[in-house]
Design an enzyme around this catalytic site. Structure first.
Site, PDB file in Angstrom:
ATOM      1  N   GLY A  24      32.463  39.231  24.315  1.00 17.72           N
ATOM      2  CA  GLY A  24      31.602  38.048  24.150  1.00 17.72           C
ATOM      3  C   GLY A  24      30.951  37.651  25.469  1.00 17.72           C
ATOM      4  CG  ASP A  41      37.729  35.230  29.608  1.00 17.63           C
ATOM      5  OD1 ASP A  41      38.016  34.037  29.818  1.00 17.63           O
ATOM      6  OD2 ASP A  41      37.455  35.670  28.472  1.00 17.63           O
ATOM      7  CB  CYS A  83      40.707  29.846  26.035  1.00 18.25           C
ATOM      8  SG  CYS A  83      41.802  31.150  25.469  1.00 18.25           S
TER       9      CYS A  83
HETATM   10  C1  LIG Z   1      40.856  36.017  26.819  1.00 19.73           C
HETATM   11  S1  LIG Z   1      40.789  37.646  26.234  1.00 19.73           S
HETATM   12  C2  LIG Z   1      39.212  38.177  26.808  1.00 19.73           C
HETATM   13  C3  LIG Z   1      38.045  37.706  25.997  1.00 19.73           C
HETATM   14  C4  LIG Z   1      36.739  38.325  26.476  1.00 19.73           C
HETATM   15  N1  LIG Z   1      36.510  38.094  27.880  1.00 19.73           N
HETATM   16  C5  LIG Z   1      35.540  37.836  25.695  1.00 19.73           C
HETATM   17  O1  LIG Z   1      34.862  36.920  26.138  1.00 19.73           O
HETATM   18  O2  LIG Z   1      35.259  38.385  24.632  1.00 19.73           O
HETATM   19  C6  LIG Z   1      41.872  38.454  27.342  1.00 19.73           C
HETATM   20  C7  LIG Z   1      41.816  39.960  27.252  1.00 19.73           C
HETATM   21  O3  LIG Z   1      42.674  40.475  28.273  1.00 19.73           O
HETATM   22  C8  LIG Z   1      43.151  41.729  27.826  1.00 19.73           C
HETATM   23  N2  LIG Z   1      44.290  42.107  28.706  1.00 19.73           N
HETATM   24  C9  LIG Z   1      45.572  41.717  28.632  1.00 19.73           C
HETATM   25  N3  LIG Z   1      46.278  42.270  29.633  1.00 19.73           N
HETATM   26  C10 LIG Z   1      45.422  43.018  30.361  1.00 19.73           C
HETATM   27  C11 LIG Z   1      45.546  43.841  31.519  1.00 19.73           C
HETATM   28  N4  LIG Z   1      46.722  44.003  32.127  1.00 19.73           N
HETATM   29  N5  LIG Z   1      44.444  44.485  31.974  1.00 19.73           N
HETATM   30  C12 LIG Z   1      43.250  44.330  31.356  1.00 19.73           C
HETATM   31  N6  LIG Z   1      43.076  43.571  30.254  1.00 19.73           N
HETATM   32  C13 LIG Z   1      44.144  42.922  29.766  1.00 19.73           C
HETATM   33  C14 LIG Z   1      43.461  41.487  26.376  1.00 19.73           C
HETATM   34  O4  LIG Z   1      43.488  42.701  25.656  1.00 19.73           O
HETATM   35  C15 LIG Z   1      42.309  40.568  25.954  1.00 19.73           C
HETATM   36  O5  LIG Z   1      41.290  41.324  25.378  1.00 19.73           O
END
Ligand SMILES: C[S@@+](CC[C@H](N)C(=O)[O-])C[C@H]1O[C@@H](n2cnc3c(N)ncnc32)[C@H](O)[C@@H]1O
Length: 451
Positions: free
Chosen positions: A270, A332, A385
């Site tokens: 997004g 994020d 968030c």
């Molecule tokens: C808040 S969401 C991101 C939403 C995204 N930025 C959007 O606006 O569509 C957090 C994301 O961090 C990812 N995540 C979790 N641990 C992670 C890691 N160690 N390295 C990279 N990504 C990770 C999750 O899979 C998730 O998709």
């Protein structure tokens, strides 16, 4: 299929959510996709499931007054049927009481032939509730605000306790009400393809009313869109569903065409696709995420929106090796998500206070990698968030303590309404005040050791 079967289906979904840890929205999507209910009955199933999951503790508090058995000892189907019936009696006006009771009894007979007497037990409890003319005694709102808010608005106690500390009684109550209401449906216009006013006209021709948002230039509110994915404008990539708070994040990063940017936790894309639009699809964005199936969602979104500068990659951000590469980095971060509890009714029951230390540790590790990956003079944007200080203000302060080569950086004017008094580099979007998802945004600049 009939409305009776709609209720059976709702109970089966509630069972899967409660007993098997299924996600409400995914379980609903799966069940509704493969059933033959009418659109009206699908609406009923959705309403019953969302309402019953959201108000679980409110319903149990009331039920406990009428059950001679402890609720924990009820078999799960009986419990779900009772909760769902009570949800209709308390919160829905359009279904007559006698119909709710007889539907609950019939559902029990159909689903629980082998559990003798469950129908009689359910009938007795619901009739006792309807006969009782004394209002339910909730915890005293003045003497025990925490107990009252948790039970009445149906939240885990630890969440209410943190909100009371943060926002006081009135603020915490308003936040509980906000999180129990259905979120509005907002869209971000893909300005690479179409401008907001032109999209409003196009949507009107497709039978969807849309209005511009005051606070984000490319944001629209959509009303009664029905099957969104079937719209030609959606398939053509004219917009993406996104909340206003989330749209503010890309504006806070303030990217320019031609830059080299990394989005370390990017899926489903997004914010990445928004950053690409602000860059006029010129430059390069490395979009990382830990989970391959989620990286695939970034690809699907960029393809539908007609974006070419994003490079999606599966990558654990904690293991990134890039040094001094990027003009801007967005973190994020994965977080407790307490600012968006209205988006998934079961989320409040799945979050645990005990998960916090691991999350805070993960966020700090990702921030450290982001710091190394930036060029001198580069911009780091951190967003979550959630409403918790440990993941927000405290996390940022610890980052600055560990990284004297970084300084707070001021945010663009669009973010001014949400800035906190302590610093122009921090924004808090407070749902009950701003009528948007709860977000935290902080901006830093890599200035080097000698600055
Ligand atoms: C808040 S969401 C991101 C939403 C995204 N930025 C959007 O606006 O569509 C957090 C994301 O961090 C990812 N995540 C979790 N641990 C992670 C890691 N160690 N390295 C990279 N990504 C990770 C999750 O899979 C998730 O998709």
């Amino acid at each position: 299929m009939t409305e009776h079967h709609a209720r059976d289906l709702a109970v089966q979904i509630l069972y899967a959510v409660d007993e098997e840890g299924a996600y409400t929205n995914l379980e609903l999507d799966k069940a509704l996709f493969s059933c033959e209910l009418s659109a009206e009955d699908k609406g009923l199933v959705t309403e019953l499931v969302y309402g019953t999951v959201t108000y679980r503790d409110h319903l149990d508090y009331v039920l406990a007054n009428y059950s001679n058995k402890p609720l924990k000892k009820l078999d799960s189907y009986t419990h779900q049927i009772l909760r769902m019936a009570l949800y209709q009696l308390i919160f829905l006006d359009r279904i007559p009481d006698h119909a709710v009771v007889s539907e609950a009894v019939n559902t029990a007979k159909r689903l629980q032939g082998k559990h003798q007497q469950a129908d009689k037990f359910i009938n007795a409890i619901l009739r006792n509730y309807l006969k009782d003319d004394q209002p339910v005694k909730w915890p005293d709102k003045r003497k025990n605000a925490a107990g009252y808010l948790a039970k009445y608005y149906s939240f885990p106690q630890w969440i209410v306790d943190t909100w009371l500390k943060e926002y006081g009684k009135a603020g915490a109550e308003a936040l509980c009400q906000y999180m129990n209401a259905r979120p509005p449906l907002l869209a971000r216009v893909n300005t690479l393809q179409i401008q907001p006013d032109a999209l409003i006209q196009k949507l009107a021709r497709e039978g969807v009313r849309a209005d511009r948002l005051d606070r984000v230039p490319e944001g629209l509110a959509l009303y009664n869109p029905g099957g969104l994915r079937q719209l030609q404008s959606f398939q053509a990539g004219d917009f993406i569903i996104q909340d206003a708070s989330s749209m503010l994040v890309a504006h806070a990063l303030d990217p320019s065409p031609g830059e080299y940017i990394a989005d370390l936790c990017a899926a489903p894309g997004g914010k990445t696709t928004h950053i690409a639009a602000l860059m006029k699809d010129q430059g390069r964005i490395d979009a990382f995420d830990l989970h391959p199936h989620r990286v695939q969602l970034i690809r699907e979104n960029m393809d539908r929106l007609g974006i070419s500068i994003i490079q999606p990659q599966v990558q654990d951000a904690q293991a990134m090796e890039a040094q001094g590469l990027y003009d801007r980095v967005l973190v994020d971060a994965p977080c407790s998500g307490l600012g968006v509890l209205n988006r998934r009714p079961d989320a409040r029951w799945q979050r645990r206070r005990q998960q916090l230390p691991d999350l805070v540790h993960l966020q700090a590790a990702i921030l450290d990698k982001a710091a190394a990956a930036l060029k001198l003079g580069g911009t780091l944007l951190y967003s979550t968030c959630t409403t918790l200080r440990a993941e927000n203000e405290d996390q940022c302060q610890h980052f600055l303590d560990r990284h004297p080569d970084f300084k707070p950086d001021s945010l663009p004017d669009l973010l001014t309404p949400y800035q906190v008094e302590e610093g122009k580099h921090i924004c808090r979007i407070i749902p009950q005040r701003d009528q948007m998802d709860g977000f935290f945004i902080a901006k830093f600049r890599k200035v080097g050791q000698d600055d």
